[in-house]
Design a protein around this motif. Sequence first.
Motif, PDB file in Angstrom:
ATOM      1  N   TYR A 159       0.826  -1.194   0.000  1.00 48.04           N
ATOM      2  CA  TYR A 159       0.000   0.000   0.000  1.00 48.04           C
ATOM      3  C   TYR A 159       0.866   1.251   0.000  1.00 48.04           C
ATOM      4  O   TYR A 159       1.809   1.368   0.790  1.00 48.04           O
ATOM      5  N   ILE A 160       0.500   2.191  -0.886  1.00 52.01           N
ATOM      6  CA  ILE A 160       1.185   3.477  -0.974  1.00 52.01           C
ATOM      7  C   ILE A 160       0.160   4.567  -0.688  1.00 52.01           C
ATOM      8  O   ILE A 160      -0.920   4.598  -1.293  1.00 52.01           O
ATOM      9  N   LEU A 161       0.488   5.464   0.232  1.00 55.12           N
ATOM     10  CA  LEU A 161      -0.402   6.572   0.578  1.00 55.12           C
ATOM     11  C   LEU A 161      -0.574   7.489  -0.627  1.00 55.12           C
ATOM     12  O   LEU A 161       0.400   7.903  -1.250  1.00 55.12           O
ATOM     13  N   GLN A 162      -1.845   7.811  -0.942  1.00 51.99           N
ATOM     14  CA  GLN A 162      -2.157   8.650  -2.098  1.00 51.99           C
ATOM     15  C   GLN A 162      -2.387  10.103  -1.686  1.00 51.99           C
ATOM     16  O   GLN A 162      -2.776  10.391  -0.555  1.00 51.99           O
ATOM     17  N   GLU A 163      -2.159  11.006  -2.632  1.00 56.80           N
ATOM     18  CA  GLU A 163      -2.416  12.427  -2.412  1.00 56.80           C
ATOM     19  C   GLU A 163      -3.736  12.805  -3.097  1.00 56.80           C
ATOM     20  O   GLU A 163      -4.028  12.322  -4.189  1.00 56.80           O
ATOM     21  N   PRO A 164      -4.530  13.689  -2.469  1.00 59.41           N
ATOM     22  CA  PRO A 164      -5.794  14.089  -3.091  1.00 59.41           C
ATOM     23  C   PRO A 164      -5.568  15.027  -4.263  1.00 59.41           C
ATOM     24  O   PRO A 164      -4.480  15.588  -4.432  1.00 59.41           O
ATOM     25  N   ASP A 165      -6.632  15.209  -5.077  1.00 65.57           N
ATOM     26  CA  ASP A 165      -6.550  16.164  -6.172  1.00 65.57           C
ATOM     27  C   ASP A 165      -6.791  17.574  -5.654  1.00 65.57           C
ATOM     28  O   ASP A 165      -6.856  17.808  -4.436  1.00 65.57           O
ATOM     29  N   GLU A 166      -6.956  18.532  -6.565  1.00 72.17           N
ATOM     30  CA  GLU A 166      -7.122  19.933  -6.154  1.00 72.17           C
ATOM     31  C   GLU A 166      -8.411  20.163  -5.377  1.00 72.17           C
ATOM     32  O   GLU A 166      -8.539  21.164  -4.655  1.00 72.17           O
ATOM     33  N   ASN A 167      -9.369  19.250  -5.494  1.00 72.37           N
ATOM     34  CA  ASN A 167     -10.624  19.352  -4.740  1.00 72.37           C
ATOM     35  C   ASN A 167     -10.610  18.534  -3.456  1.00 72.37           C
ATOM     36  O   ASN A 167     -11.654  18.350  -2.824  1.00 72.37           O
ATOM     37  N   GLN A 168      -9.433  18.014  -3.110  1.00 71.27           N
ATOM     38  CA  GLN A 168      -9.266  17.177  -1.926  1.00 71.27           C
ATOM     39  C   GLN A 168     -10.078  15.883  -2.027  1.00 71.27           C
ATOM     40  O   GLN A 168     -10.643  15.388  -1.044  1.00 71.27           O
ATOM     41  N   ARG A 169     -10.141  15.349  -3.229  1.00 65.41           N
ATOM     42  CA  ARG A 169     -10.829  14.082  -3.467  1.00 65.41           C
ATOM     43  C   ARG A 169      -9.856  13.064  -4.052  1.00 65.41           C
ATOM     44  O   ARG A 169      -8.811  13.426  -4.596  1.00 65.41           O
ATOM     45  N   TYR A 170     -10.258  11.798  -3.963  1.00 65.52           N
ATOM     46  CA  TYR A 170      -9.412  10.701  -4.415  1.00 65.52           C
ATOM     47  C   TYR A 170     -10.145   9.907  -5.491  1.00 65.52           C
ATOM     48  O   TYR A 170     -11.309   9.549  -5.311  1.00 65.52           O
ATOM     49  N   TRP A 171      -9.460   9.620  -6.574  1.00 57.58           N
ATOM     50  CA  TRP A 171     -10.064   8.891  -7.679  1.00 57.58           C
ATOM     51  C   TRP A 171      -9.990   7.388  -7.417  1.00 57.58           C
ATOM     52  O   TRP A 171      -8.915   6.843  -7.170  1.00 57.58           O
ATOM     53  N   ILE A 172     -11.156   6.719  -7.462  1.00 61.74           N
ATOM     54  CA  ILE A 172     -11.220   5.277  -7.310  1.00 61.74           C
ATOM     55  C   ILE A 172     -11.422   4.692  -8.705  1.00 61.74           C
ATOM     56  O   ILE A 172     -12.542   4.674  -9.239  1.00 61.74           O
ATOM     57  N   THR A 173     -10.356   4.247  -9.311  1.00 64.15           N
ATOM     58  CA  THR A 173     -10.370   3.823 -10.708  1.00 64.15           C
ATOM     59  C   THR A 173     -11.416   2.750 -10.978  1.00 64.15           C
ATOM     60  O   THR A 173     -12.166   2.821 -11.957  1.00 64.15           O
TER      61      THR A 173
END
Length: 241
Positions: A159-173
Motif C-alpha cells: 500500500y502506498i499513501l495517495q495524495e488528493p486532487d485539487e478538490n481534496q478528493r481521491y479517484w477510485i479507478t
Amino acid sequence: MTTLTQDYQITWEKLPDDYKLPDDPVDNINQPALAAALTESLQLAGKISANALTTTNYGICATLNNKMVIKAPDWAFIAKINVSREEVIRSYTPQLQGEIPVIVMEFISDTQETEYSIKATYPPGKWFFYERILKVPNYIIFEPDSGSFEMYRLTTEQYILQEPDENQRYWITEMNLYLGVWQGTRENRVGKWLRWWDEQGNLLPWGIELAEQERQRTEQERQRAERLAAQLRAAGIKPED
C-alpha cells in the motif's frame, strides 16, 4: 484455489455452516450511519449492479494454513459475486464466491490503531490481511471526528499513501468515482461524512437531498404559476383553474 504469500498457504474456502461468528457490537453509533450513507448514494445513482455487494461489519474470509481468518471491514464494495445472495448471507469468500473487494474502509474509533496492524503471524492484522492476503486495491482509513482521511493504493504488492486532487478528493479507478470528505448533517448527525462524486465532479446525492430538490422544484413551479395567474388577472384575463 491455493496461493502462497509470506509463510501462509492461502485457501479460499466457504465458511462452515456451524462456524460461530463473533457477535461483537460496532465500535460506536457513527459507523452504521457512515456506511449506510456510502451505500445509499451509490444505489440511487445506479452504481450498484445486481451482482455487486456492499458490506458493513460483515465477515470476509480466507483460510491460512488450514485456519480460518475473518475480517469485517466497516464498509466494503465487491463489484461482482458469482453466487446467489443466499449463499453469502453469513460471510463472503473472495475467489471462491466472487471477486476481491474493490475497496475496504475502516472508521477509526479507538486508540488501538488495529487498522494499521501489519502483524503477519496468525491471526494476521487488518493491514496485512487486506494488503498481502486479499490484495484489495484500495484501502481507506477515516477518522470521523476530525475528518482525517487516508487512502492507500496497492502498488507493487504494498500500500502506498495517495495524495488528493485539487478538490481534496481521491479517484477510485475501479468505481469510476471520486471519494472525499463532506461536512454536513444526516440522521441528526452533524459532522464529517465520506461522499462520492462522479467523473464530472457532481456529488452523488442521498435520498433526503433528492427529496429536498424535488420539493424546491415543486415550490418554484407553484410560485411561477401564481405569478402568471397574477399577471393574467392584472391584464383582465381570468386564469383557468
